[in-house]
Design an enzyme around this catalytic site. Structure first.
Site, PDB file in Angstrom:
ATOM      1  N   ASP A  54       0.822  -1.206   0.000  1.00 30.01           N
ATOM      2  CA  ASP A  54       0.000   0.000   0.000  1.00 30.01           C
ATOM      3  C   ASP A  54       0.861   1.264   0.000  1.00 30.01           C
ATOM      4  OD1 ASP A  54      -2.407   1.270   0.031  1.00 30.01           O
ATOM      5  OD2 ASP A  54      -2.662   1.182   2.202  1.00 30.01           O
TER       6      ASP A  54
HETATM    7  C1  LIG Z   1       4.531  -8.805 -11.461  1.00 32.53           C
HETATM    8  C2  LIG Z   1       4.172  -8.069 -10.249  1.00 32.53           C
HETATM    9  C3  LIG Z   1       4.058  -8.832  -9.003  1.00 32.53           C
HETATM   10  C4  LIG Z   1       3.975  -6.742 -10.318  1.00 32.53           C
HETATM   11  C5  LIG Z   1       3.609  -5.901  -9.171  1.00 32.53           C
HETATM   12  C6  LIG Z   1       3.450  -4.472  -9.604  1.00 32.53           C
HETATM   13  C7  LIG Z   1       2.998  -3.635  -8.440  1.00 32.53           C
HETATM   14  C8  LIG Z   1       4.043  -2.992  -7.603  1.00 32.53           C
HETATM   15  C9  LIG Z   1       1.683  -3.529  -8.170  1.00 32.53           C
HETATM   16  C10 LIG Z   1       1.117  -2.757  -7.033  1.00 32.53           C
HETATM   17  C11 LIG Z   1      -0.213  -2.173  -7.417  1.00 32.53           C
HETATM   18  C12 LIG Z   1      -0.955  -1.490  -6.336  1.00 32.53           C
HETATM   19  C13 LIG Z   1      -2.406  -1.359  -6.594  1.00 32.53           C
HETATM   20  C14 LIG Z   1      -0.343  -1.030  -5.193  1.00 32.53           C
HETATM   21  C15 LIG Z   1      -1.003  -0.330  -4.083  1.00 32.53           C
HETATM   22  O1  LIG Z   1      -0.624   1.054  -4.034  1.00 32.53           O
HETATM   23  P1  LIG Z   1      -1.737   2.141  -4.298  1.00 32.53           P
HETATM   24  O2  LIG Z   1      -1.818   2.397  -5.777  1.00 32.53           O
HETATM   25  O3  LIG Z   1      -3.023   1.693  -3.673  1.00 32.53           O
HETATM   26  O4  LIG Z   1      -1.173   3.417  -3.585  1.00 32.53           O
HETATM   27  P2  LIG Z   1      -1.979   4.416  -2.631  1.00 32.53           P
HETATM   28  O5  LIG Z   1      -2.386   3.616  -1.442  1.00 32.53           O
HETATM   29  O6  LIG Z   1      -0.967   5.477  -2.307  1.00 32.53           O
HETATM   30  O7  LIG Z   1      -3.142   4.942  -3.425  1.00 32.53           O
END
Ligand SMILES: CC(C)=CCC/C(C)=C/CC/C(C)=C/COP(=O)(O)OP(=O)(O)O
Length: 232
Positions: A2
């Site tokens: 997160d």
């Molecule tokens: C192949 C593989 C395993 C790839 C992984 C790629 C990756 C790092 C995905 C994470 C995506 C995600 C929704 C993260 C949460 O942060 P958020 O966008 O919810 O951030 P926020 O909480 O600040 O809004």
């Protein structure tokens, strides 16, 4: 994982940079886990809810996933260095064809690895997993006439996507949030929830060590059975 977008905003980075840094953190954390001898790691990479984000963000996340999933099976990748078998878990038919194919290829390419297991939850929510397992259990009973007609908990567990891994000992959710957000609801009844006050791209080795120490303060294994210290 997160806090990727918040990290990006706080550091005035271009859209998507937070997720790229998030992937880098993921690779470091996996390396620490495998060095410490953690055999099973499950990561929440993309939830079914995440499809509700703007089409631009969903597309750029899917492009990143496809690129990184393909990279996972390179010879020098952490997955191959540590002999890790990879599973993609979730409602994979919701994914675009290129991402689904990349995921299927990575599962096939790592099928003979057996030193550790990495489950990547993508197009996953726990309620969807439970619904799918109940449905499959009922269908199985309907097709096998003559056996007991009611499904039970063991039937549901057999049909869970997570059936290939034991229940977790620790769930780490960054950015100080202590909510599960529809992750492993069935499997997390007896595990430690650790919420370090850092965004995912900022997570480091010390947070993993702190999580393990906290786990050891509250839980132990006796005769291979997980126990809470206060009950021992
Ligand atoms: C192949 C593989 C395993 C790839 C992984 C790629 C990756 C790092 C995905 C994470 C995506 C995600 C929704 C993260 C949460 O942060 P958020 O966008 O919810 O951030 P926020 O909480 O600040 O809004």
């Amino acid at each position: 994982m997160d806090g990727n977008r918040r990290y990006s905003k706080q550091h005035n980075l271009i859209q998507g940079a937070g997720h790229r840094l998030g992937f880098r953190s993921l690779m470091s954390m996996l390396k620490y886990c495998y060095e410490l001898g953690v055999k099973y790691v499950t990561i929440y990479a993309f939830s079914i809810e995440n499809f509700k984000r703007s089409p631009d963000e969903v597309q750029s996340l899917m492009d990143l996933m496809e690129e990184k999933i393909k990279g996972l099976i390179n010879e020098e990748s952490i997955v191959n260095q540590y002999g890790v078998r990879v599973y993609f878990i979730g409602n994979l038919k919701l994914l675009s064809k290129p991402v689904r194919l990349a995921a299927e290829r990575a599962m096939e390419a790592t099928a003979k690895n057996s030193r550790a297991v990495l489950l990547i939850c993508i197009a996953y929510t726990s309620t969807d997993e439970i619904f799918h397992a109940v449905l499959e259990s009922c269908e199985e009973k309907r097709d096998k006439k003559g056996e007991k007609s009611m499904i039970d908990v063991t039937d549901i567990e057999r049909h869970m996507y997570m059936g290939v891994t034991p229940d977790p000992d620790i769930i780490i959710r960054t950015s100080g949030e202590s909510r599960l957000s529809n992750f492993l609801l069935w499997q997390s009844g007896n595990c430690l929830l650790y919420s370090p006050p850092v965004l995912w791209p900022e997570i480091g080795f010390r947070h993993l060590v702190q999580a393990v120490l906290d786990f050891q303060k509250h839980f132990c294994y006796l005769n291979n059975q997980k126990k809470i210290w206060s009950d021992v």
